[in-house]
Scaffold this motif. Structure first.
Motif, mmCIF file in Angstrom:
data_model
loop_
_atom_site.group_PDB
_atom_site.id
_atom_site.type_symbol
_atom_site.label_atom_id
_atom_site.label_comp_id
_atom_site.label_asym_id
_atom_site.label_seq_id
_atom_site.Cartn_x
_atom_site.Cartn_y
_atom_site.Cartn_z
ATOM 1 N N ARG A 66 0.823 -1.209 0.000
ATOM 2 C CA ARG A 66 0.000 0.000 0.000
ATOM 3 C C ARG A 66 0.858 1.260 0.000
ATOM 4 O O ARG A 66 0.454 2.287 -0.502
ATOM 5 N N ASP A 127 -0.311 6.153 1.794
ATOM 6 C CA ASP A 127 -1.132 5.238 1.018
ATOM 7 C C ASP A 127 -1.154 5.709 -0.431
ATOM 8 O O ASP A 127 -1.500 6.853 -0.726
ATOM 9 N N GLY A 129 -2.960 4.558 -2.933
ATOM 10 C CA GLY A 129 -4.228 4.470 -3.639
ATOM 11 C C GLY A 129 -4.257 3.321 -4.629
ATOM 12 O O GLY A 129 -3.674 2.256 -4.412
ATOM 13 N N GLY A 182 -9.800 -1.454 8.276
ATOM 14 C CA GLY A 182 -9.645 -0.466 7.218
ATOM 15 C C GLY A 182 -10.814 -0.544 6.259
ATOM 16 O O GLY A 182 -11.365 -1.627 6.012
ATOM 17 N N ALA A 184 -11.929 1.072 2.348
ATOM 18 C CA ALA A 184 -11.445 1.794 1.178
ATOM 19 C C ALA A 184 -12.410 1.576 0.035
ATOM 20 O O ALA A 184 -13.154 0.578 -0.001
ATOM 21 N N PHE A 200 -10.801 7.953 -5.144
ATOM 22 C CA PHE A 200 -10.401 6.888 -4.221
ATOM 23 C C PHE A 200 -10.286 7.476 -2.827
ATOM 24 O O PHE A 200 -9.759 8.571 -2.641
ATOM 25 N N ALA A 202 -9.746 6.177 1.576
ATOM 26 C CA ALA A 202 -9.481 5.083 2.511
ATOM 27 C C ALA A 202 -9.345 5.640 3.918
ATOM 28 O O ALA A 202 -8.851 6.755 4.117
ATOM 29 N N TYR A 203 -9.790 4.855 4.870
ATOM 30 C CA TYR A 203 -9.556 5.141 6.284
ATOM 31 C C TYR A 203 -9.054 3.860 6.931
ATOM 32 O O TYR A 203 -9.652 2.788 6.778
ATOM 33 N N ARG A 204 -7.939 3.949 7.654
ATOM 34 C CA ARG A 204 -7.356 2.766 8.271
ATOM 35 C C ARG A 204 -7.000 3.090 9.722
ATOM 36 O O ARG A 204 -6.434 4.150 10.021
ATOM 37 N N THR A 253 -4.046 13.647 2.595
ATOM 38 C CA THR A 253 -3.858 12.596 3.592
ATOM 39 C C THR A 253 -3.643 13.237 4.952
ATOM 40 O O THR A 253 -2.881 14.191 5.084
#
Length: 839
Positions: A66, A127, A129, A182, A184, A200, A202-204, A253
């Motif tokens: 990632r 990340d 993407g 996570g 995404a 795109f 994402a949250y982790r 980010t």
């Protein structure tokens, strides 16, 4: 390691194939269809006279890549380490990389994401993407890819918008020592006939993998090494016509995490003094257990990172040539706390409000390229305007002064000595109460500010002349002009005990003058403390962050550099399946300024008497890094183009090599005259015709990266390096990966994937202390899964560091603790489940 074992490892890694973009060849199962843009135009990977390896989306997904730190497991010859926060992440290729966390140092390994160079390694580790592919170019890159680099380029290509609508979502659960989850997802599609977009996000979130003993704080968080970030990326592709397109991109980010504590690797004699003040604050000698992953930290290690930027890429195909223009504007912000002594005692720390880094970078690249009957040509220019501001303040906790005193036998010794000096030599001195030299939160609360502005302008050309039907000559040249200006704005210090020493011995704190020697001898006779011990206590009482002298040497310095770099390569295709080439190249990385307080520059102590007379002589500047490299490559294909087997021989000699090393008190930057790396790499990719679902890859690198022998300088931390291997530069790297897919009855597919890496022994410390040696180790990752025949859904079980291998990333001297060492560790075993759905 025996030569027999090395030979067997080389053979094993060569039989199982490397790093290639397997899935690009899944339909035709041919290595001949893999394309790269290593020379800024699409070419078959086996036609490029460059040591380049491409990793496609499917391989990267199977390997769990990632961000670029994940890439190291499957990429031979690459070593990636992280230390005190996420910004301090460094990539090395063939043993070469930038050491330390000083933002004044540019990166030896360049990171380019969608055509935009990231000016520092740490800025590029987020990340990534939705990935199309990652290309790794090894060796100096002097004519392409924006800024110059002396070790190589990691070129990241993300997926572009498409007109056909599709969407996907991913849900992941993480278990093991770091539990988390996570989410995404994203989509792409046409907005109109000539406009497409891709989004795109994402949250982790993940628990920390280290337990923290806080000893009453003020820290309250009892986990460290967690993950909590959000990222969003949008792209718009506007096709004005068949020949003109514009790609607009924006990304954001944000990370709010606790990172990075470092357990005790070796506890020296100072551990007893720490434990006398705060029992258990550092393991005593013989009780160190770093891989229990329990650390001692009474101060906060919270980090807050915001990284965002915009870019535009215009591509225009004219009748006889193509034009590409890429413009970008990016900003990076870091606020990071640190328990600077890495113990549970409140000795020294950095508060997040004063430990900051802000970086703004604007770039412009313009290229023109075309193809003639016998020449493929390209020329262009690259411009970069960067502005960075570093805030730094090491603050003293409430046991700083008693700790220093205990090193001499008494918790009040620092105050007693200061009072003795003050009463004897300072008229009207009123005396210091014990502890007055180290109030809680005292010492430089405002912090220093270092500002650097830099401009770089390059003109380059890169051309290939088809001399004969099967013989090409590639030649490139680049002229780079660099201008930098650094301003050093040092804050006042408020350390009463040090103020006394400076009042007696002068702000330069020069103990070698006749007057200072007379004072020392007289005070020694009266106090019974040896002169050498007095000098030691004076030095430790007035560590760099405590001294008033810096506030008197605010200054601005500048540099101008003009450098030529380039390459000359001859390649010959013996037949359709065998290319051989030889390349000479010169790489260059700009010089700069040590943005820090320091008392040593290179091999010499700072002469503060001279600096006070002329603050601009503060020796912060260091030289550029220049390298000449020779590479011979053999690229071959076998068995109906189902087997790729390449071999590279390389040798790189550095005229100057930039070194940043920590000696337990502070970092100092120097340029080593003479260093080299030489060795060989082999890579193989195998797509067996008889087993269409199997892809086997692997690779091996041997790199002997070492400093040249040099005459003694008189500085132990420098002299130790003479003729020795670089830190974090193992001689051997091997990697291997096996992916196997197949069909099940009922319309489902299955996946099995295993990848791993072995690295030989390496010293993980920049000053090569023997306590920092890491033995050779192996790391394995795996993944198994089921999916629908049309890939509408998939469910995968995966694990990272399957054998829970324990290893040190970076070892370092315990700050202000002679004889003690700490370490930043590799992550432990984690495993989890990933569910994906696609439309």
């Amino acid at each position: 390691m025996s030569s027999t074992k090395r030979t067997l490892l080389f053979a094993a890694a060569s039989v199982i194939a490397l790093t290639g973009a397997q899935a690009a060849a899944q339909d035709s199962r041919s290595v001949d269809v893999i394309t790269v843009t290593a020379q800024k135009r699409e070419q078959g990977i086996q036609d490029v006279p460059v040591a380049v390896t491409a990793y496609n989306a499917e391989l990267l997904q199977n390997a769990g890549v990632r961000d670029l730190k994940d890439l190291a497991v499957i990429a031979p010859g690459i070593n990636v380490t992280s230390t005190s926060n996420e910004f301090v992440t460094t990539a090395r290729i063939r043993g070469i990389g930038t050491v330390g966390d000083n933002p004044g140092l540019e990166s030896s390994v360049g990171i380019v994401i969608d055509g935009v160079p990231r000016a520092r390694n740490g800025v590029g580790f987020n990340d990534l993407g939705e990935l199309e592919r990652i290309e790794v170019l090894r060796g100096p890159q002097g004519t392409l890819f924006g800024a110059n680099t002396s070790a190589g380029i990691i070129n990241v290509v993300t997926k572009r918008p498409e007109y056909e609508f599709s969407s996907h979502a991913e849900l992941e659960y993480v278990a093991g020592s770091e539990e988390g989850y996570g989410v995404a997802g994203g989509f792409t599609g046409g907005v109109s006939d000539n406009l497409a977009m891709r989004v795109f996000g994402a949250y982790r979130e993940r628990d920390g993998f280290q337990t923290v003993e806080t000893f009453g704080g003020p820290r309250t968080e009892d986990r460290d090494g967690d993950q909590d970030y959000f990222t969003l990326r949008t792209q718009f592709l506007l096709d004005f016509s068949e020949n003109v397109s514009l790609l607009l991109s924006a990304d954001y980010t944000k990370r709010e995490e606790f990172c990075c504590g470092a357990p005790s690797l070796v506890s020296g004699p100072t551990a007893a003094a720490i434990n006398a003040l705060v029992p258990g604050a550092r393991p005593l000698a013989g009780s160190e257990d770093p891989f229990s992953r329990v650390i001692q930290a009474n101060r906060d290690t919270g980090q807050n990172i915001i990284d965002h930027g915009y870019s535009g890429e215009l591509n225009w195909e004219f009748d006889n040539f193509d034009m590409t223009a890429i413009v970008s504007d990016r900003s990076y912000s870091l606020r990071s706390g640190q328990d600077t002594d890495f113990t549970g005692a409140d000795i020294v720390f950095r508060d997040a409000s004063n430990n900051t880094f802000d970086f703004d970078n604007t770039t412009l690249e313009l290229r023109f390229s075309g193809e003639g009957e016998s020449v493929d040509w390209m020329f262009g220019m690259y411009y970069s305007d960067e502005n960075l501001v570093r805030g730094d303040a090491i603050q003293m906790g409430n046991v700083f002064e008693p700790y220093l005193g205990l090193l001499g036998g008494s918790p009040t010794l620092v105050t007693d000595l200061a009072n003795g000096l003050g009463f004897t030599f300072i008229p009207g001195f009123g005396g210091l109460a014990p502890g007055s030299g180290a109030p809680l939160g005292g010492g430089n609360p405002l912090g220093d500010t270092f500002t650097q502005q830099g401009e770089s302008l390059s003109f380059f050309t890169h051309n290939t002349w088809h001399v004969l039907e099967n013989t090409d000559i590639t030649f490139g040249l680049r002229h780079t002009s660099t201008d930098k200006e650094a301003t050093f704005d040092f804050a006042d210090s408020s350390v009463p005990a040090c103020d006394v020493w400076e009042a007696v011995f002068g702000d330069a704190l020069d103990f070698s003058t006749p007057l200072s020697q007379a004072i020392l001898n007289g005070f020694s006779a009266g106090s019974g403390v040896a002169v050498a011990d007095l000098v030691t206590f004076g030095t430790f009482t007035c560590l760099p962050f405590s001294r008033d002298v810096y506030a008197q040497i605010d200054n601005t310095q500048s540099l101008e550099e003009n450098q030529l770099s380039g390459l000359l390569s001859v390649s010959h295709r013996i037949n359709d399946d065998f290319l051989v080439y030889g390349t000479f190249s010169r790489g260059y990385k700009a010089g700069g300024f040590n943005l820090d307080r320091f008392t040593q520059a290179g091999s010499s102590a700072v002469d503060f008497q001279s600096v006070l007379a002329d603050p601009s002589s503060y020796p912060a500047r260091f030289d550029p890094e220049v390298v000449d490299s020779v590479e011979i490559g053999f690229k071959t294909e076998w068995f109906n183009d189902t087997l790729l087997a390449n071999l590279y021989l390389f040798s790189s000699d550095f005229e100057t090599y930039q070194l940043n090393t920590f000696n337990g008190i502070g970092y100092f930057v120097t340029s080593i005259d003479g260093a080299s790396t030489q060795g060989a790499e082999a890579e193989i990719l195998w797509l067996p015709e008889s087993m269409p679902g199997l892809t086997v890859q692997g690779g091996v690198t041997y790199a002997d990266a070492r400093y040249d022998n040099f005459a003694p300088t008189g500085t132990a931390d420098v002299d130790r390096l003479s003729g020795q291997n670089f830190s974090l530069a193992p001689e051997w790297y091997t990697s291997a990966s096996v992916s196997y897919t197949g069909e099940l009855e009922g319309g489902m597919n299955w996946l099995a994937h295993l990848d791993g890496r072995w690295m030989s022994e390496q010293n993980t410390g920049s000053d090569l202390d023997p306590e920092k040696v890491q033995d050779g180790y192996m790391v394995f990752n795996g993944r198994v899964g089921l999916s629908a025949e049309d890939e509408a859904w998939s469910l995968e079980l995966w694990g990272r560091n399957l054998l829970d291998e324990e290893y040190v990333q970076v070892g370092f001297d315990g700050p202000f603790q002679p004889g003690s060492f700490n370490a930043f560790l590799g992550q432990p075993r984690t495993y989890g489940l990933t569910l994906r759905v696609r439309n």
